[in-house]
Design a protein around this motif. Structure first.
Motif, PDB file in Angstrom:
ATOM      1  N   MET A   1     -32.230   6.294   4.100  1.00  0.00           N
ATOM      2  CA  MET A   1     -33.318   6.489   3.272  1.00  0.00           C
ATOM      3  C   MET A   1     -32.995   8.585   2.808  1.00  0.00           C
ATOM      4  O   MET A   1     -32.962   9.444   4.099  1.00  0.00           O
ATOM      5  N   SER A   2     -33.467   8.972   2.398  1.00  0.00           N
ATOM      6  CA  SER A   2     -32.963  10.995   2.853  1.00  0.00           C
ATOM      7  C   SER A   2     -35.040  11.252   1.697  1.00  0.00           C
ATOM      8  O   SER A   2     -35.236  10.384   1.185  1.00  0.00           O
ATOM      9  N   ALA A   3     -35.386  12.952   2.329  1.00  0.00           N
ATOM     10  CA  ALA A   3     -36.181  13.159   1.546  1.00  0.00           C
ATOM     11  C   ALA A   3     -36.021  14.586   1.418  1.00  0.00           C
ATOM     12  O   ALA A   3     -35.057  15.498   1.731  1.00  0.00           O
ATOM     13  N   THR A   4     -36.643  14.492   0.347  1.00  0.00           N
ATOM     14  CA  THR A   4     -36.179  16.105  -0.269  1.00  0.00           C
ATOM     15  C   THR A   4     -37.709  17.065  -0.324  1.00  0.00           C
ATOM     16  O   THR A   4     -38.907  16.610  -0.832  1.00  0.00           O
ATOM     17  N   PRO A   5     -37.630  18.022   0.186  1.00  0.00           N
ATOM     18  CA  PRO A   5     -39.059  18.658   1.048  1.00  0.00           C
ATOM     19  C   PRO A   5     -39.823  19.495  -0.651  1.00  0.00           C
ATOM     20  O   PRO A   5     -38.868  19.554  -1.339  1.00  0.00           O
ATOM     21  N   ALA A  60     -32.668  14.625   4.143  1.00  0.00           N
ATOM     22  CA  ALA A  60     -31.583  14.501   5.444  1.00  0.00           C
ATOM     23  C   ALA A  60     -30.798  14.820   4.537  1.00  0.00           C
ATOM     24  O   ALA A  60     -30.666  15.016   3.247  1.00  0.00           O
ATOM     25  N   GLY A  61     -29.398  13.928   5.220  1.00  0.00           N
ATOM     26  CA  GLY A  61     -28.018  14.767   5.184  1.00  0.00           C
ATOM     27  C   GLY A  61     -27.754  16.033   5.655  1.00  0.00           C
ATOM     28  O   GLY A  61     -26.517  16.687   4.695  1.00  0.00           O
ATOM     29  N   HIS A  62     -28.267  16.560   5.720  1.00  0.00           N
ATOM     30  CA  HIS A  62     -28.204  17.626   6.045  1.00  0.00           C
ATOM     31  C   HIS A  62     -26.864  18.595   6.519  1.00  0.00           C
ATOM     32  O   HIS A  62     -26.504  17.258   7.420  1.00  0.00           O
ATOM     33  N   ASP A  63     -26.552  19.675   6.540  1.00  0.00           N
ATOM     34  CA  ASP A  63     -25.247  19.418   7.809  1.00  0.00           C
ATOM     35  C   ASP A  63     -25.018  19.526   9.703  1.00  0.00           C
ATOM     36  O   ASP A  63     -24.424  20.020   9.843  1.00  0.00           O
ATOM     37  N   GLY A  64     -26.499  19.936   9.452  1.00  0.00           N
ATOM     38  CA  GLY A  64     -26.599  20.034  10.745  1.00  0.00           C
ATOM     39  C   GLY A  64     -26.924  21.073  11.191  1.00  0.00           C
ATOM     40  O   GLY A  64     -27.249  21.026  12.911  1.00  0.00           O
ATOM     41  N   SER A  65     -27.096  22.362  10.587  1.00  0.00           N
ATOM     42  CA  SER A  65     -26.829  23.413  11.513  1.00  0.00           C
ATOM     43  C   SER A  65     -28.355  23.523  11.808  1.00  0.00           C
ATOM     44  O   SER A  65     -29.602  23.868  11.122  1.00  0.00           O
ATOM     45  N   ALA A  66     -28.746  24.919  12.772  1.00  0.00           N
ATOM     46  CA  ALA A  66     -30.374  24.780  13.405  1.00  0.00           C
ATOM     47  C   ALA A  66     -30.909  26.127  11.946  1.00  0.00           C
ATOM     48  O   ALA A  66     -30.131  26.663  11.765  1.00  0.00           O
ATOM     49  N   TRP A  89     -39.122   4.934   7.676  1.00  0.00           N
ATOM     50  CA  TRP A  89     -38.832   6.045   8.395  1.00  0.00           C
ATOM     51  C   TRP A  89     -38.280   6.960   7.039  1.00  0.00           C
ATOM     52  O   TRP A  89     -37.120   6.488   6.351  1.00  0.00           O
ATOM     53  N   ILE A  90     -37.991   8.232   7.085  1.00  0.00           N
ATOM     54  CA  ILE A  90     -36.954   9.290   6.970  1.00  0.00           C
ATOM     55  C   ILE A  90     -37.197  10.069   7.855  1.00  0.00           C
ATOM     56  O   ILE A  90     -37.604  11.108   8.407  1.00  0.00           O
ATOM     57  N   ARG A  91     -35.893  10.484   7.613  1.00  0.00           N
ATOM     58  CA  ARG A  91     -35.150  11.486   8.902  1.00  0.00           C
ATOM     59  C   ARG A  91     -35.648  12.711   8.065  1.00  0.00           C
ATOM     60  O   ARG A  91     -35.115  13.347   7.151  1.00  0.00           O
ATOM     61  N   ALA A 105     -36.682  15.078  13.329  1.00  0.00           N
ATOM     62  CA  ALA A 105     -37.875  14.930  13.228  1.00  0.00           C
ATOM     63  C   ALA A 105     -37.616  13.829  11.804  1.00  0.00           C
ATOM     64  O   ALA A 105     -36.857  13.649  11.289  1.00  0.00           O
ATOM     65  N   TRP A 106     -39.024  13.202  12.113  1.00  0.00           N
ATOM     66  CA  TRP A 106     -39.184  11.878  11.568  1.00  0.00           C
ATOM     67  C   TRP A 106     -40.292  12.212  10.461  1.00  0.00           C
ATOM     68  O   TRP A 106     -41.724  12.320  11.415  1.00  0.00           O
ATOM     69  N   LEU A 107     -40.876  11.145   9.658  1.00  0.00           N
ATOM     70  CA  LEU A 107     -41.862  11.118   9.116  1.00  0.00           C
ATOM     71  C   LEU A 107     -42.215   9.320   9.034  1.00  0.00           C
ATOM     72  O   LEU A 107     -40.816   9.166   8.611  1.00  0.00           O
TER      73      LEU A 107
END
Length: 195
Positions: free
Chosen positions: A1-5, A17-23, A65-67, A76-78
């Motif tokens: 599942m993914s979420a678009t803010p 979700a699915g972001h490259d993981g960089s801070a 949930w959505i990460r 973070a999780w919804l």
């Protein structure tokens, strides 16, 4: 599942979700670990994003949930909670965290005692270590490392939705059973067990 803010200013600290993981810290300080207060601020602002909360599919049979990517590289999780569901007793190992109810009401049972982190299977708890909090929509809390708790949706009719954030990203979760004053370590989970 993914979420678009959504494009609202309150939603800018996280990415889909699915972001490259960089801070991408909420305060713009690269590589800075977020504090418990910053995690609580993040979950508060995220829970106020009605479009994001509404995007969570709800299932009457189990949690959904959505990460999300939290501030400063936090996890973070919804999470959607059907009526009558809960987590069981657990901790988040070396992570600090925060969570907040976005919809409905959750209840938290927690231990107000620091437990040894390793080297035990069963502990007998003393009187007075139990804490209970009701967390209606808009209410939440931050917590430190090795916080042992369980979270429940005690409603018989209504879903609850909450936002959670942890830093560092969860290295493991320890699950416990509880019988009266006896707490027993039952299982240790790593990220691949729940993602």
């Amino acid at each position: 599942m993914s979420a678009t803010p959504s494009a609202t200013p309150s939603a800018t600290p996280y990415v889909s979700a699915g972001h490259d993981g960089s801070a991408h810290p909420a305060d713009g300080r690269p590589g800075t670990a977020p504090t418990q207060a910053e995690l609580l601020d993040f979950v508060r602002r995220t829970a106020a994003d009605a479009e994001l909360v509404d995007s969570l599919p709800l299932d009457p049979e189990g949690r959904t949930w959505i990460r999300l990517d939290g501030p400063g590289g936090s996890e973070a999780w919804l999470i959607g909670w059907p009526p009558g569901t809960g987590t069981g007793w657990h901790d988040h190992a070396d992570s600090v965290g925060a969570f907040l109810t976005a919809r409905g009401e959750l209840k938290e049972h927690a231990l107000a005692a620091r437990l040894p982190t390793d080297g035990w299977k069963t502990l007998e708890l003393t009187e007075g270590v139990d804490r209970e909090r009701r967390l209606p929509a808009g209410e939440g809390r931050a917590f430190g490392r090795h916080h042992v708790h369980e979270v429940l949706n005690e409603s018989s009719e209504a879903h609850a939705v909450s936002v959670h954030a942890y830093y560092p990203p969860l290295p493991r979760i320890r699950r416990y059973s509880r019988s009266g004053h006896v707490l027993r370590l039952e299982q240790v989970e790593s990220p691949e067990d729940w993602q």
